[in-house]
Design a protein around this motif. Sequence first.
Motif, PDB file in Angstrom:
ATOM      1  N   ASP A 110       0.835  -1.209   0.000  1.00 25.95           N
ATOM      2  CA  ASP A 110       0.000   0.000   0.000  1.00 25.95           C
ATOM      3  C   ASP A 110       0.864   1.251   0.000  1.00 25.95           C
ATOM      4  N   LYS A 111       0.385   2.281  -0.700  1.00 23.35           N
ATOM      5  CA  LYS A 111       1.032   3.593  -0.649  1.00 23.35           C
ATOM      6  C   LYS A 111       0.465   4.360   0.531  1.00 23.35           C
ATOM      7  N   VAL A 112       1.349   4.982   1.315  1.00 22.80           N
ATOM      8  CA  VAL A 112       0.900   5.764   2.464  1.00 22.80           C
ATOM      9  C   VAL A 112       1.511   7.159   2.396  1.00 22.80           C
ATOM     10  N   ASN A 113       0.793   8.129   2.955  1.00 23.74           N
ATOM     11  CA  ASN A 113       1.278   9.498   3.055  1.00 23.74           C
ATOM     12  C   ASN A 113       1.893   9.732   4.430  1.00 23.74           C
ATOM     13  N   LYS A 114       2.689  10.775   4.532  1.00 22.70           N
ATOM     14  CA  LYS A 114       3.267  11.119   5.820  1.00 22.70           C
ATOM     15  C   LYS A 114       2.147  11.482   6.793  1.00 22.70           C
ATOM     16  N   GLY A 115       2.143  10.855   7.976  1.00 17.80           N
ATOM     17  CA  GLY A 115       1.117  11.104   8.980  1.00 17.80           C
ATOM     18  C   GLY A 115      -0.100  10.215   8.864  1.00 17.80           C
ATOM     19  N   GLN A 116      -0.156   9.348   7.849  1.00 15.09           N
ATOM     20  CA  GLN A 116      -1.309   8.467   7.675  1.00 15.09           C
ATOM     21  C   GLN A 116      -1.305   7.351   8.714  1.00 15.09           C
ATOM     22  N   THR A 117      -2.470   7.006   9.225  1.00 16.14           N
ATOM     23  CA  THR A 117      -2.600   5.948  10.235  1.00 16.14           C
ATOM     24  C   THR A 117      -2.424   4.579   9.603  1.00 16.14           C
ATOM     25  N   VAL A 118      -1.552   3.758  10.194  1.00 17.79           N
ATOM     26  CA  VAL A 118      -1.326   2.404   9.685  1.00 17.79           C
ATOM     27  C   VAL A 118      -1.912   1.349  10.622  1.00 17.79           C
ATOM     28  N   ALA A 119      -2.127   1.701  11.911  1.00 21.20           N
ATOM     29  CA  ALA A 119      -2.702   0.750  12.866  1.00 21.20           C
ATOM     30  C   ALA A 119      -3.179   1.513  14.104  1.00 21.20           C
ATOM     31  N   TYR A 120      -3.994   0.821  14.904  1.00 20.90           N
ATOM     32  CA  TYR A 120      -4.444   1.372  16.187  1.00 20.90           C
ATOM     33  C   TYR A 120      -4.026   0.424  17.296  1.00 20.90           C
ATOM     34  N   LEU A 121      -3.615   1.026  18.451  1.00 20.70           N
ATOM     35  CA  LEU A 121      -3.203   0.259  19.618  1.00 20.70           C
ATOM     36  C   LEU A 121      -4.101   0.620  20.800  1.00 20.70           C
ATOM     37  N   SER A 122      -4.217  -0.335  21.737  1.00 22.08           N
ATOM     38  CA  SER A 122      -4.990  -0.075  22.943  1.00 22.08           C
ATOM     39  C   SER A 122      -4.403  -0.871  24.105  1.00 22.08           C
ATOM     40  N   HIS A 123      -4.429  -0.260  25.287  1.00 20.87           N
ATOM     41  CA  HIS A 123      -3.937  -0.958  26.481  1.00 20.87           C
ATOM     42  C   HIS A 123      -4.244  -0.088  27.696  1.00 20.87           C
ATOM     43  N   PRO A 124      -4.464  -0.699  28.877  1.00 23.45           N
ATOM     44  CA  PRO A 124      -4.680   0.099  30.094  1.00 23.45           C
ATOM     45  C   PRO A 124      -3.535   1.066  30.387  1.00 23.45           C
ATOM     46  N   ASN A 125      -2.300   0.736  29.982  1.00 23.33           N
ATOM     47  CA  ASN A 125      -1.173   1.653  30.200  1.00 23.33           C
ATOM     48  C   ASN A 125      -1.385   2.986  29.496  1.00 23.33           C
ATOM     49  N   ILE A 126      -2.000   2.912  28.306  1.00 20.51           N
ATOM     50  CA  ILE A 126      -2.247   4.135  27.534  1.00 20.51           C
ATOM     51  C   ILE A 126      -3.285   5.000  28.248  1.00 20.51           C
ATOM     52  N   ILE A 127      -4.309   4.371  28.783  1.00 22.33           N
ATOM     53  CA  ILE A 127      -5.331   5.109  29.529  1.00 22.33           C
ATOM     54  C   ILE A 127      -4.736   5.700  30.801  1.00 22.33           C
ATOM     55  N   GLN A 128      -3.845   4.936  31.458  1.00 19.91           N
ATOM     56  CA  GLN A 128      -3.216   5.409  32.687  1.00 19.91           C
ATOM     57  C   GLN A 128      -2.370   6.660  32.449  1.00 19.91           C
ATOM     58  N   LYS A 129      -1.670   6.685  31.326  1.00 21.48           N
ATOM     59  CA  LYS A 129      -0.849   7.861  31.019  1.00 21.48           C
ATOM     60  C   LYS A 129      -1.723   9.097  30.840  1.00 21.48           C
ATOM     61  N   GLN A 130      -2.887   8.924  30.258  1.00 18.36           N
ATOM     62  CA  GLN A 130      -3.775  10.061  30.074  1.00 18.36           C
ATOM     63  C   GLN A 130      -4.309  10.582  31.413  1.00 18.36           C
ATOM     64  N   THR A 131      -4.685   9.669  32.302  1.00 22.68           N
ATOM     65  CA  THR A 131      -5.177  10.098  33.625  1.00 22.68           C
ATOM     66  C   THR A 131      -4.048  10.721  34.452  1.00 22.68           C
ATOM     67  N   ASP A 132      -2.823  10.171  34.312  1.00 21.94           N
ATOM     68  CA  ASP A 132      -1.673  10.762  35.018  1.00 21.94           C
ATOM     69  C   ASP A 132      -1.422  12.182  34.532  1.00 21.94           C
ATOM     70  N   TYR A 133      -1.528  12.376  33.250  1.00 20.42           N
ATOM     71  CA  TYR A 133      -1.316  13.715  32.704  1.00 20.42           C
ATOM     72  C   TYR A 133      -2.406  14.667  33.186  1.00 20.42           C
ATOM     73  N   LEU A 134      -3.647  14.202  33.170  1.00 21.54           N
ATOM     74  CA  LEU A 134      -4.747  15.078  33.582  1.00 21.54           C
ATOM     75  C   LEU A 134      -4.573  15.499  35.041  1.00 21.54           C
ATOM     76  N   ASN A 135      -4.180  14.557  35.915  1.00 24.51           N
ATOM     77  CA  ASN A 135      -3.943  14.881  37.329  1.00 24.51           C
ATOM     78  C   ASN A 135      -2.785  15.865  37.474  1.00 24.51           C
ATOM     79  N   ALA A 136      -1.693  15.610  36.719  1.00 26.05           N
ATOM     80  CA  ALA A 136      -0.532  16.496  36.814  1.00 26.05           C
ATOM     81  C   ALA A 136      -0.868  17.894  36.315  1.00 26.05           C
ATOM     82  N   TYR A 137      -1.638  17.991  35.262  1.00 27.50           N
ATOM     83  CA  TYR A 137      -1.996  19.296  34.715  1.00 27.50           C
ATOM     84  C   TYR A 137      -2.904  20.052  35.687  1.00 27.50           C
ATOM     85  N   THR A 138      -3.894  19.348  36.264  1.00 28.64           N
ATOM     86  CA  THR A 138      -4.811  19.990  37.225  1.00 28.64           C
ATOM     87  C   THR A 138      -4.054  20.474  38.457  1.00 28.64           C
ATOM     88  N   ASN A 139      -3.142  19.618  38.951  1.00 30.49           N
ATOM     89  CA  ASN A 139      -2.347  20.004  40.113  1.00 30.49           C
ATOM     90  C   ASN A 139      -1.451  21.190  39.795  1.00 30.49           C
TER      91      ASN A 139
END
Length: 400
Positions: A110-139
Amino acid sequence: MKNLSKYTVIGLFMMLLGLTACGDSKSETANNKEGNSEMEKAHLEGEAEEVMLTSKQFDVLQMKVDTLRMRNMSGYIEANGQLEVPPQNEATITSVVGANVVSIEVIEGDKVNKGQTVAYLSHPNIIQKQTDYLNAYTNSQFLKKEFERQKTLYDAGVSSGANFQKAEAEYQASRSMASGLEAQLLQLNVSASGVRNGTIYQRVALRSPIEGFVQKVEVKTGQYVEPQTDLFEIVNTHHVHADLMVFEKDVYKVKKGQKVLFKVQSVPGKELTAEIYSISKTFEQNPKALHVHAEIENKEGNLIPGMYIKGRILTNNDMTTALPESAIAKDGDRSYVFVVENEDKNWNFVPVEITKGIQDGEWIVVNFLTDQESNTKYAYNNAYYLMAEMKKGESEEEGH
């Protein structure tokens, strides 16, 4: 005795007539043979025969016609190698965190452009990083207000310097932590502003860092991948070039700007040209040779990095007329090529005698016995077939 003499005279007379007739017959036969010989000679030396092909026959035989080419038949060194691309035109896509592949959006080729999505990932670690960031930003926002309050009190001489310095240090530390977590979200292609607004992303996108083609897909849907595991390979073949290996004994002959002729299996029957733009300064030890890089001038077909190439680096500019071996046919001890004329959708091929010079691979130096126009076209293949057809036509005419 007189009668006998009479009959004897008659017999002798008849014998003389017979001998005379026989002699005339032999003389006539000899004359006929000589005449036939002269006619055959005149036929061979006279106006050339020709072969005609219809458009359909021309296509079925896959005839190749072209004007005469000038070619370097000497002054070159042989060099083999492979097709390559510069490092900046290759990319490996990995994950920065351990996660599961939930979706694959591309397949190999397949031909792809720069920045084009090739796959999606998911894991509780990814969700945890988002909540950690939100807490750090609020604090960080809370400590910012406290720092500003303490600064106002300190400037007014109401609060001590210790309280102000403590508030400043706590704010700077929280801001650094929030910035670090925001950078990690950026690596995961997660929108920090979206998280600040309360959005928690269940999956993240893997994106291609360059434009190109997917060369390898090394994961499956549902697979857990460790951080830094190679998942996809992307190659931009627009800048594919010839990477040739030149042995030590020939290095002194090679210079920038020299022409290279080479072949690859993906473009059968076609010779590609390139020009040397870079010569390595260090030797490979096995074999002891230098890398020579050449930019391809007539890119065509499917040129893929890693393909084996066999080429010649032209070390001088001595050019001469040459044709492929398949363009030359022999008739006895003479050699011929066929001049091509296209008339009313039919193709006429007329033999022209040549002498052959040196041979280099499938190419042979040709010397014409008569002057040829520069725009004259020749058959580049199937010369022996055309000669056989011409001979067959001559035989049929002789039978009639």
